[in-house]
Design an enzyme around this catalytic site. Structure first.
Site, mmCIF file in Angstrom:
data_model
loop_
_atom_site.group_PDB
_atom_site.id
_atom_site.type_symbol
_atom_site.label_atom_id
_atom_site.label_comp_id
_atom_site.label_asym_id
_atom_site.label_seq_id
_atom_site.Cartn_x
_atom_site.Cartn_y
_atom_site.Cartn_z
ATOM 1 N N LYS A 22 0.842 -1.202 0.000
ATOM 2 C CA LYS A 22 0.000 0.000 0.000
ATOM 3 C C LYS A 22 0.878 1.254 0.000
ATOM 4 O O LYS A 22 0.693 2.157 -0.826
ATOM 5 C CB LYS A 22 -0.896 -0.005 1.250
ATOM 6 C CG LYS A 22 -1.591 1.323 1.499
ATOM 7 C CD LYS A 22 -2.445 1.299 2.752
ATOM 8 C CE LYS A 22 -1.737 1.621 4.029
ATOM 9 N NZ LYS A 22 -1.458 3.030 4.290
ATOM 10 N N ASN A 23 1.833 1.309 0.920
ATOM 11 C CA ASN A 23 2.604 2.542 1.062
ATOM 12 C C ASN A 23 3.519 2.803 -0.125
ATOM 13 O O ASN A 23 3.816 3.957 -0.426
ATOM 14 C CB ASN A 23 3.407 2.531 2.368
ATOM 15 C CG ASN A 23 2.498 2.719 3.579
ATOM 16 O OD1 ASN A 23 1.325 3.040 3.427
ATOM 17 N ND2 ASN A 23 3.041 2.508 4.772
ATOM 18 N N CYS A 118 -4.362 13.329 13.046
ATOM 19 C CA CYS A 118 -4.962 12.030 12.800
ATOM 20 C C CYS A 118 -4.881 11.262 14.100
ATOM 21 O O CYS A 118 -4.241 11.699 15.046
ATOM 22 C CB CYS A 118 -4.273 11.295 11.657
ATOM 23 S SG CYS A 118 -2.728 10.546 12.118
ATOM 24 N N ARG A 123 1.545 14.720 13.190
ATOM 25 C CA ARG A 123 2.087 14.529 11.843
ATOM 26 C C ARG A 123 2.125 15.808 10.995
ATOM 27 O O ARG A 123 1.400 15.945 10.012
ATOM 28 C CB ARG A 123 1.321 13.422 11.117
ATOM 29 C CG ARG A 123 1.369 12.124 11.860
ATOM 30 C CD ARG A 123 0.535 11.062 11.210
ATOM 31 N NE ARG A 123 1.294 10.234 10.300
ATOM 32 C CZ ARG A 123 0.768 9.216 9.628
ATOM 33 N NH1 ARG A 123 -0.496 8.928 9.751
ATOM 34 N NH2 ARG A 123 1.503 8.489 8.826
ATOM 35 N N ASP A 308 4.436 0.322 12.152
ATOM 36 C CA ASP A 308 3.208 -0.236 11.573
ATOM 37 C C ASP A 308 2.983 -1.709 11.954
ATOM 38 O O ASP A 308 1.960 -2.278 11.585
ATOM 39 C CB ASP A 308 3.218 -0.093 10.039
ATOM 40 C CG ASP A 308 2.974 1.345 9.600
ATOM 41 O OD1 ASP A 308 2.662 2.189 10.455
ATOM 42 O OD2 ASP A 308 3.109 1.621 8.390
ATOM 43 N N ARG A 400 -8.797 0.086 4.447
ATOM 44 C CA ARG A 400 -7.780 1.005 3.929
ATOM 45 C C ARG A 400 -6.489 0.258 3.605
ATOM 46 O O ARG A 400 -5.743 0.694 2.724
ATOM 47 C CB ARG A 400 -7.458 2.086 4.968
ATOM 48 C CG ARG A 400 -8.569 3.081 5.206
ATOM 49 C CD ARG A 400 -8.076 4.209 6.084
ATOM 50 N NE ARG A 400 -6.772 4.668 5.612
ATOM 51 C CZ ARG A 400 -5.847 5.244 6.380
ATOM 52 N NH1 ARG A 400 -6.078 5.445 7.654
ATOM 53 N NH2 ARG A 400 -4.697 5.619 5.872
HETATM 54 C C1 UD1 Z 1 4.808 6.595 6.443
HETATM 55 C C2 UD1 Z 1 3.810 5.476 6.251
HETATM 56 C C3 UD1 Z 1 3.186 5.077 7.587
HETATM 57 C C4 UD1 Z 1 4.277 4.753 8.593
HETATM 58 C C5 UD1 Z 1 5.280 5.900 8.696
HETATM 59 C C6 UD1 Z 1 6.468 5.573 9.584
HETATM 60 C C7 UD1 Z 1 2.979 5.928 4.011
HETATM 61 C C8 UD1 Z 1 1.822 6.304 3.147
HETATM 62 N N1 UD1 Z 1 2.763 5.921 5.327
HETATM 63 O O1 UD1 Z 1 4.051 7.727 6.916
HETATM 64 O O2 UD1 Z 1 2.366 3.919 7.372
HETATM 65 O O3 UD1 Z 1 3.686 4.550 9.872
HETATM 66 O O4 UD1 Z 1 5.794 6.202 7.386
HETATM 67 O O5 UD1 Z 1 7.112 4.443 9.152
HETATM 68 O O6 UD1 Z 1 4.053 5.573 3.521
HETATM 69 N N2 UD1 Z 1 7.008 14.232 10.898
HETATM 70 C C9 UD1 Z 1 7.245 15.553 11.205
HETATM 71 N N3 UD1 Z 1 7.263 16.459 10.195
HETATM 72 C C10 UD1 Z 1 7.075 16.094 8.885
HETATM 73 C C11 UD1 Z 1 6.840 14.746 8.586
HETATM 74 C C12 UD1 Z 1 6.805 13.830 9.613
HETATM 75 O O7 UD1 Z 1 7.428 15.911 12.360
HETATM 76 O O8 UD1 Z 1 7.137 16.970 8.009
HETATM 77 C C13 UD1 Z 1 6.959 13.231 11.995
HETATM 78 C C14 UD1 Z 1 5.591 12.557 12.096
HETATM 79 O O9 UD1 Z 1 4.700 13.309 12.867
HETATM 80 C C15 UD1 Z 1 5.957 11.240 12.753
HETATM 81 C C16 UD1 Z 1 7.351 10.938 12.192
HETATM 82 O O10 UD1 Z 1 7.851 12.178 11.686
HETATM 83 O O11 UD1 Z 1 6.030 11.381 14.146
HETATM 84 C C17 UD1 Z 1 7.378 9.889 11.100
HETATM 85 O O12 UD1 Z 1 6.595 10.326 10.023
HETATM 86 P P1 UD1 Z 1 6.923 9.941 8.503
HETATM 87 O O13 UD1 Z 1 8.143 9.064 8.423
HETATM 88 O O14 UD1 Z 1 6.900 11.191 7.704
HETATM 89 O O15 UD1 Z 1 5.654 9.066 8.162
HETATM 90 P P2 UD1 Z 1 4.692 9.196 6.922
HETATM 91 O O16 UD1 Z 1 5.482 9.375 5.679
HETATM 92 O O17 UD1 Z 1 3.587 10.123 7.222
#
Ligand code: UD1
Length: 421
Positions: A22-23, A118, A123, A308, A400
């Site tokens: 999915k991701n 969320c 995030r 996850d 999802r």
């Molecule tokens: C992706 C995955 C999700 C998984 C996560 C961590 C997808 C669609 N989703 O989510 O299933 O749980 O990686 O492995 O691929 N953060 C910030 N600022 C930002 C971006 C992120 O502070 O600009 C923080 C987030 O709040 C979180 C952490 O960084 O605490 C990790 O987030 P991130 O690695 O960005 O996860 P996603 O890409 O949203």
């Protein structure tokens, strides 16, 4: 709203096919925005998140159609009509933000709604915007939307991320493919989904090296072409179903699974008394004799233990011998499954980002509520091994991220059915 009825039914045996990730698919689909030529993805999972991304791309004017019951997605972005990702779509799914980098790279502008909070945490998008600003984008927040523009085009730069965010790495890499000159992204995320994205971008003509390490180098090119790409195996679906025989006993082969996708997870399974063997077709999982042993788990970016799989691992440890400590280091609020598991007789104490689980002999079936995608499947796993019936409600979360969950588990002998309402 549909629910799922699970009845504890003893050991499992057979095979479960694992779908495309999915991701990975959610980041590969926006890559279509980078080129006028068609991009085709094979081995796509059939999930509601993929439908949400389809609707988003279509709202931008992209053509998206599916073949083979949704396993092939054909896309074309030759004639886009909008560069705005609307709140109504983004609020449903955070991964919608992955259109930001590609739109900015191809059109010099993008307007993307902030996702908002969320269930599992705040995030924010700061790591995405900092990286794109390093490439020369100007970004401001207006009315809940990020307005990004690159009036003189994007230019390669050396940028170090403060945290190895998966989504920010994907957005920055996609944007840099069409930037002028070379981008060096340091402290990049190393997840297999990023490696898969880079392999696809390379087929489209991008010049990238270092994927899978923490430094990715991208040499910008003038334009990208069409391509066909097979989506990598879903390591989270894989890990989830590996836990089914671990929890219930028996032996199950996960078709398409590879050890390299789940290394840190397999180490913890081994310590808990679960055997994993790589076969020609995938991974075979069986429980050693006796009770599962307690293990401590800390979630980390790849190659560490994935956040996850934390909820599902907790379901296993609820009946382990001894006390396990689970530390959640990626998201601040990702233990909502704990009170639901407690309703089934689990002994869990949550303090901030740490959950202490003291194993009990057996869980008992109960009505429980899914709170997010991974939490919902952890309740199903717990129900498979519990005494009596468990009814998991709010299963739209499950749709999802898990295709054909009832059929896949029924196929290995589980007693599970979907109750339509
Ligand atoms: C992706 C995955 C999700 C998984 C996560 C961590 C997808 C669609 N989703 O989510 O299933 O749980 O990686 O492995 O691929 N953060 C910030 N600022 C930002 C971006 C992120 O502070 O600009 C923080 C987030 O709040 C979180 C952490 O960084 O605490 C990790 O987030 P991130 O690695 O960005 O996860 P996603 O890409 O949203």
């Amino acid at each position: 709203m549909d629910s799922i009825l699970v009845t504890g039914n003893g050991a499992l045996s057979g095979q479960i096919p694992i779908a495309g990730a999915k991701n990975a698919c959610l980041t590969l689909m926006p890559a279509t925005l980078l080129s006028e030529e068609p991009l085709t993805l094979t081995n796509a999972p059939r999930l509601s998140d993929i439908k949400t991304m389809t609707a988003l791309l279509q709202s931008l004017g992209a053509e998206v159609s599916t073949l083979q019951d949704g396993q092939v997605i054909a896309m074309s972005s030759h004639d886009l009509t909008s560069h705005t990702a609307d709140y109504e779509i983004v609020r449903k799914m955070r991964a919608s933000n992955l259109v930001l980098g590609p739109l900015l790279a191809r059109f010099g502008q993008a307007v993307v709604s902030l996702p908002g909070g969320c269930a599992i945490g705040a995030r924010p998008m700061d790591l995405h915007t900092e990286g794109l600003e390093a490439l020369g984008a100007e970004i401001e927040l207006k009315d809940g939307y990020l307005h990004a523009s690159a009036p003189r085009g994007l230019t390669g730069a050396v940028h170090e991320m403060r945290f190895a965010s998966v989504g920010a790495t994907e957005n920055i890499v996609m944007a840099a493919t069409l930037a002028k000159g070379t981008t060096v992204l340091k402290n990049a995320a190393r997840e297999p989904e990023i490696v898969d994205l880079v392999e696809c971008l390379r087929k489209m003509g991008a010049q990238i090296s270092g994927e899978g390490t923490s430094t990715i180098e991208i040499q910008g090119v003038d334009l990208l072409h069409g391509a066909t790409h097979q989506v990598v195996t879903d390591r989270i679906e894989l890990g989830t179903y590996m836990l089914a025989p671990a929890i219930c006993g028996g032996e199950v082969e996960l078709l398409g699974g590879r050890l390299s996708l789940v290394g840190a997870f397999v180490e913890k399974l081994d310590a808990a008394g679960i055997e994993v063997e790589e076969t020609a077709k995938g991974l075979k999982v069986r429980r050693r004799n006796g009770r599962v042993q307690a293990v401590d788990v800390t979630t980390e970016p790849f190659p560490g233990f994935p956040t996850d799989l934390q909820a599902q691992m907790m379901a296993l440890l609820c009946t382990a011998e001894g006390t396990s400590v689970l530390e959640e280091k990626i998201f601040e609020n990702r233990f909502m499954h704990a009170p639901e598991l407690t309703r089934m007789g689990a002994r869990i104490d949550v303090q901030g980002g740490t959950a202490t689980v003291t194993g009990v002999d057996r869980l008992k079936g109960a009505p429980v509520m899914a709170t997010d995608l991974r939490a919902s499947v952890s309740l199903i796993l717990a129900g498979l091994a519990a005494e009596g019936e468990t009814v998991v409600s709010r299963v739209y979360h499950l749709d999802r991220g898990y295709e054909h969950v009832v059929q896949k588990l029924e196929g290995v002998g589980a007693k599970i059915e979907r109750i339509k309402s």
